[in-house]
Design an enzyme around this catalytic site. Structure first.
Site, PDB file in Angstrom:
ATOM      1  N   THR A  12     -21.222  39.724 -15.467  1.00  0.00           N
ATOM      2  CA  THR A  12     -21.999  40.217 -15.848  1.00  0.00           C
ATOM      3  C   THR A  12     -21.815  40.491 -17.442  1.00  0.00           C
ATOM      4  O   THR A  12     -22.624  40.840 -19.235  1.00  0.00           O
ATOM      5  CB  THR A  12     -21.944  41.930 -15.817  1.00  0.00           C
ATOM      6  OG1 THR A  12     -21.760  42.031 -13.947  1.00  0.00           O
ATOM      7  CG2 THR A  12     -22.588  43.709 -16.287  1.00  0.00           C
ATOM      8  N   SER A  54     -21.131  35.580 -10.155  1.00  0.00           N
ATOM      9  CA  SER A  54     -19.829  35.335  -9.645  1.00  0.00           C
ATOM     10  C   SER A  54     -19.886  35.339  -8.018  1.00  0.00           C
ATOM     11  O   SER A  54     -19.341  34.321  -7.557  1.00  0.00           O
ATOM     12  CB  SER A  54     -18.370  36.415  -9.767  1.00  0.00           C
ATOM     13  OG  SER A  54     -18.864  37.439  -9.171  1.00  0.00           O
ATOM     14  N   THR A  85     -17.260  39.522 -12.328  1.00  0.00           N
ATOM     15  CA  THR A  85     -16.163  40.948 -11.079  1.00  0.00           C
ATOM     16  C   THR A  85     -16.155  40.963  -9.495  1.00  0.00           C
ATOM     17  O   THR A  85     -15.250  41.680  -8.988  1.00  0.00           O
ATOM     18  CB  THR A  85     -16.398  42.941 -12.073  1.00  0.00           C
ATOM     19  OG1 THR A  85     -17.508  42.522 -11.348  1.00  0.00           O
ATOM     20  CG2 THR A  85     -16.314  42.554 -12.848  1.00  0.00           C
ATOM     21  N   ASP A  86     -17.052  40.017  -9.291  1.00  0.00           N
ATOM     22  CA  ASP A  86     -17.308  40.636  -7.605  1.00  0.00           C
ATOM     23  C   ASP A  86     -16.607  39.956  -7.526  1.00  0.00           C
ATOM     24  O   ASP A  86     -16.371  40.437  -5.975  1.00  0.00           O
ATOM     25  CB  ASP A  86     -18.950  40.310  -7.687  1.00  0.00           C
ATOM     26  CG  ASP A  86     -19.869  41.671  -8.151  1.00  0.00           C
ATOM     27  OD1 ASP A  86     -18.986  42.506  -8.644  1.00  0.00           O
ATOM     28  OD2 ASP A  86     -21.208  40.924  -8.223  1.00  0.00           O
TER      29      ASP A  86
HETATM   30  N1  ASP Z   1     -22.857  39.993 -10.059  1.00  0.00           N
HETATM   31  C1  ASP Z   1     -21.783  39.823 -11.548  1.00  0.00           C
HETATM   32  C2  ASP Z   1     -21.108  39.212 -10.442  1.00  0.00           C
HETATM   33  O1  ASP Z   1     -19.471  39.285  -9.808  1.00  0.00           O
HETATM   34  C3  ASP Z   1     -20.804  41.545 -11.375  1.00  0.00           C
HETATM   35  C4  ASP Z   1     -19.917  41.649 -12.463  1.00  0.00           C
HETATM   36  O2  ASP Z   1     -19.133  40.659 -13.512  1.00  0.00           O
HETATM   37  O3  ASP Z   1     -20.064  42.362 -13.222  1.00  0.00           O
HETATM   38  O4  ASP Z   1     -20.693  37.822 -11.369  1.00  0.00           O
END
Ligand code: ASP
Length: 338
Positions: A12, A54, A85-86
């Site tokens: 993100t 991710s 973050t995932d």
């Molecule tokens: N879908 C995103 C990822 O994990 C979520 C994020 O980065 O917060 O790449």
């Protein structure tokens, strides 16, 4: 002045709206430029090694990240890995094992809102990561929402909130207050610990969250599919059912096939303990290895990593039960040597 290598991988933090929703689009260089003034305290170089959500980060990407850090270890004071973050908790755990006894900081960070958004948390998190490098918090960590978390203890617990990560069963390594970063643990590696790059992993690991009525036949498919390791997220302190749908009988079959089984708890906090209840002791009797107070993410990645080192189930047990980087509190692994 700290020399930092920023490895950007997407997520993100680097995303922009695309045709199919948010997608990684901002380059590593652009991320750095948008950060602005580094207050004369950091010289940051950037390597964009990936640009992925991710959800698409898997074993190949873990190896790329670990190798890039390893190859540049002597050239920089520390590393920041920007990451979605995932699955950040999986990557941070895995790199903790792949890069043992690190004497430099490797700090994962990301954001809940893209860097280009007015309300972004990205700048805050990136500066938090830089502060962790500056403070010399060694080893792999996650910097998020003004907290520094040991990499193998981080768990993503919120989809929307800025406090997306918690440090599970371990205290923070550091916390930012109005008077600056307070460091609780610099994670300095013991000198006698082996250093290097240990990036062999097995991807044949399955995670099964038990539910009441889990059909024992499911385990037949795991054997057929060639899985070598299974992490069982068991009930409470670590139980599974054996009335009517007898899972215990199946676990004995798995053991005979040389499949390594590990049990952790479905509860996020506090250790599992397979010695308390009959429904837990039966797991120990089948040769299941207790994961103590490890997070599920740490248990999964550690089992993949242990199976990457050896084919011998007894060796895997030894590796899995050893505390390498603070991923397990040693007093919580009752029955590990059975
Ligand atoms: N879908 C995103 C990822 O994990 C979520 C994020 O980065 O917060 O790449």
């Amino acid at each position: 002045m700290k020399h930092v290598l920023l490895l950007s991988t997407g997520g993100t933090i680097a995303s922009m709206p695309g045709k199919g929703g948010l997608e990684p689009a901002i380059s590593g260089e652009a991320l750095l430029n948008r950060l602005g003034d580094l207050h004369g305290r950091f010289h940051v170089e950037v390597k964009q090694i990936l640009n992925l959500d991710s959800s698409n980060i898997q074993a190949e990407e873990w190896k790329l990240m670990a190798r890039t850090v390893y190859e540049n270890l002597e050239k920089y004071d520390g590393f920041i890995i920007t990451h979605g973050t995932d699955t950040m908790a999986y990557s941070a755990s895995m790199l903790s094992f792949m890069l043992p006894a690190l004497h430099k900081p490797v700090v994962f960070t990301g954001s809940q809102i893209p860097l280009d958004d007015m309300l972004t948390d990205a700048r805050n998190n990136l500066f938090c990561a830089l502060a962790a490098v500056e403070a010399g918090i060694c080893g792999v960590s996650v910097a998020f929402n003004r907290h520094i978390i040991r990499g193998c203890r981080a768990v993503k617990v919120r989809t929307m909130g800025f406090d997306a990560f918690e440090s599970v069963n371990a205290r923070y390594l550091g916390e930012i207050f109005a008077n600056g970063l307070r460091v609780y643990d610099r994670q300095e590696p013991r000198e006698d610990r082996l250093r290097g790059l240990m990036d062999s992993v097995s991807t044949d690991v399955f995670l099964l969250k038990l539910i009441p009525n889990t059909n024992p036949k499911f385990f037949d498919h795991l054997i057929q599919m060639g899985y070598r390791g299974i992490v069982l997220e068991a009930f409470g302190a670590g139980g599974m059912h054996f009335h009517r749908r007898d899972l215990v009988e199946k676990l004995n079959m798995l053991k005979d096939h040389g499949i390594v089984m590990v049990a952790c708890s479905q509860c996020l906090y506090e250790p599992s303990n397979l010695t308390i209840y009959e429904v837990g002791r039966k797991l120990l009797d089948c040769g299941v290895i207790p994961a103590g107070d490890m997070t599920t993410e740490a248990a999964v990645t550690k089992l993949m990593w242990a199976l990457g080192q050896t084919d011998d189930p007894e060796e895997v047990r030894k590796i899995f039960s050893h505390n390498f980087t603070g991923e397990i509190s040693e007093q919580t692994i009752e029955g590990a040597s059975q």
